[in-house]
Design an enzyme around this catalytic site. Sequence first.
Site, PDB file in Angstrom:
ATOM      1  N   THR A 182       1.635  -4.295   4.341  1.00  0.00           N
ATOM      2  CA  THR A 182       1.477  -4.617   5.764  1.00  0.00           C
ATOM      3  C   THR A 182       0.947  -6.035   6.006  1.00  0.00           C
ATOM      4  OG1 THR A 182      -0.758  -3.683   5.808  1.00  0.00           O
ATOM      5  CG2 THR A 182       1.047  -2.211   6.442  1.00  0.00           C
ATOM      6  N   ASP A 183       0.264  -6.606   4.998  1.00  0.00           N
ATOM      7  CA  ASP A 183      -0.411  -7.899   5.239  1.00  0.00           C
ATOM      8  C   ASP A 183       0.556  -8.995   5.688  1.00  0.00           C
ATOM      9  OD1 ASP A 183      -2.710  -6.659   4.435  1.00  0.00           O
ATOM     10  OD2 ASP A 183      -2.976  -7.805   2.588  1.00  0.00           O
ATOM     11  N   GLU A 198      -1.785 -29.012  28.180  1.00  0.00           N
ATOM     12  CA  GLU A 198      -3.007 -29.829  28.100  1.00  0.00           C
ATOM     13  C   GLU A 198      -2.837 -30.989  27.117  1.00  0.00           C
ATOM     14  OE1 GLU A 198      -7.033 -27.873  28.298  1.00  0.00           O
ATOM     15  OE2 GLU A 198      -5.807 -26.095  27.997  1.00  0.00           O
ATOM     16  N   LYS A 230       0.339  -7.863  12.965  1.00  0.00           N
ATOM     17  CA  LYS A 230      -0.693  -6.932  12.492  1.00  0.00           C
ATOM     18  C   LYS A 230      -1.975  -7.201  13.281  1.00  0.00           C
ATOM     19  CE  LYS A 230      -2.790  -5.076   8.292  1.00  0.00           C
ATOM     20  NZ  LYS A 230      -2.845  -5.061   6.819  1.00  0.00           N
ATOM     21  N   THR A 250       0.825  -1.212   0.000  1.00  0.00           N
ATOM     22  CA  THR A 250       0.000   0.000   0.000  1.00  0.00           C
ATOM     23  C   THR A 250       0.855   1.254   0.000  1.00  0.00           C
ATOM     24  OG1 THR A 250      -1.752  -1.177   1.111  1.00  0.00           O
ATOM     25  CG2 THR A 250      -1.800   1.197   1.333  1.00  0.00           C
ATOM     26  N   TYR A 280      -8.418   0.717  -3.599  1.00  0.00           N
ATOM     27  CA  TYR A 280      -7.142   1.105  -4.203  1.00  0.00           C
ATOM     28  C   TYR A 280      -6.415  -0.155  -4.649  1.00  0.00           C
ATOM     29  CZ  TYR A 280      -4.764  -0.651  -0.087  1.00  0.00           C
ATOM     30  OH  TYR A 280      -4.304  -1.478   0.896  1.00  0.00           O
TER      31      TYR A 280
HETATM   32  N1  ASP Z   1      -2.769  -5.528   0.989  1.00  0.00           N
HETATM   33  C1  ASP Z   1      -1.756  -4.552   1.230  1.00  0.00           C
HETATM   34  C2  ASP Z   1      -0.413  -5.254   1.193  1.00  0.00           C
HETATM   35  O1  ASP Z   1      -0.106  -5.964   2.102  1.00  0.00           O
HETATM   36  C3  ASP Z   1      -1.986  -3.868   2.514  1.00  0.00           C
HETATM   37  C4  ASP Z   1      -0.942  -2.867   2.950  1.00  0.00           C
HETATM   38  O2  ASP Z   1       0.133  -2.765   2.419  1.00  0.00           O
HETATM   39  O3  ASP Z   1      -1.237  -2.128   3.907  1.00  0.00           O
HETATM   40  O4  ASP Z   1       0.296  -5.089   0.243  1.00  0.00           O
END
Ligand code: ASP
Length: 355
Positions: A118-119, A312, A191, A39, A52
């Site tokens: 971020t993923d 457990e 995340k 992103t 996007y």
């Molecule tokens: N889907 C995006 C990615 O991981 C989300 C992000 O970058 O925030 O490339």
Amino acid sequence: MIRKTQLSVSMAIFVAIASVSALAQNKLPNVVVLATGGTIAGAAASDVQAAYTSGQVGVEQLLAAVPQAKKLAVMRGEQISNIGSQDMNDEVWLKLARRVNEIAAMKDVDGIVITHGTDTIEETAYFLNLVVKSKKPVVLTAAMRPSTALSADGPLNFFNAVAVAANKDAAGRGVLVVVNDWIHGAASLTKTNTTAVQTFLSPLRGLIGTVAYGQAEFYRGPVGRHTADSEFSLEGVTALPRVDIIMAHENMDGKLIEAAAAAGAKGIVIAGVGNGNMTQAALDVFAAQAKKGIVCVRSTRVATGNVGRNVEVNDDKMGLVASDELNPQKSRVLLRLALLKQRSLADIQRLFREY
Ligand code: ASP
């Protein structure tokens, strides 16, 4: 009218200023920026729309968008890939890890910044944390809002990441992730929110440090082994073994575990309920696969906490491995690297404790 002496004095001052700033420029650390997409390189049709596409902006545009970072480091960029990190794959991982090792070995390079989605940033960061053989700062950064958004978070995250990569105090702390003013260790961050700018937390161990407008403060180093002290290596590695993750739930049977084995998984990680638990039916199938030689790891679908050995579930009797602090996605990364060579279950359990 300007007299000749006045002119030569101003010339001398100009030359002096120019050479001082050239000197300062020479002293700036050298940071290489490797772009993979995400992103932070995403674009939308308008600045106030949720929809996007990731990976639309190239590395040169990324660098040009944050001219302030030029005061922190002399930068050059390379495009490794330009994908949403939901599409991250072994080909990019191996290419990225090799390039990071090559660049980190260059005498004139002080630090590396990697832009990423971020993923799956926590998986890539942890993978690099295990296979990069360098003490130099390697810093991943990302953004939750695309580069075209109102209040895009990418530029400041990038600026802060360059500041941390250029900072000598960042060295030897393993691969770091800088997002939203926080410096996370690769093993601890995760995340926690699908859309919020403040999505990353390091729930169990806490932050490595913070960074505000380029001013970094380091609190500690990561506890586990990493980078220069890691026993893992990608030398001669062209493919990583298959390891699948299966989530536990109410009324779980063992069918997906059997399907993973049939698909060729060399290891299976269960994102268990609670302390790495699953139904007795699933556990019986899991233990049966372990007996056949598939390495079976119990992790948890719970956001934070350890999965302890023999709590457990009798791991000793069933031939299972407990993930300790690693969440399912990082357990999978560690197990894939562990399976690059023949190891006993005790040795694999040791890896989960040490890394
Ligand atoms: N889907 C995006 C990615 O991981 C989300 C992000 O970058 O925030 O490339």
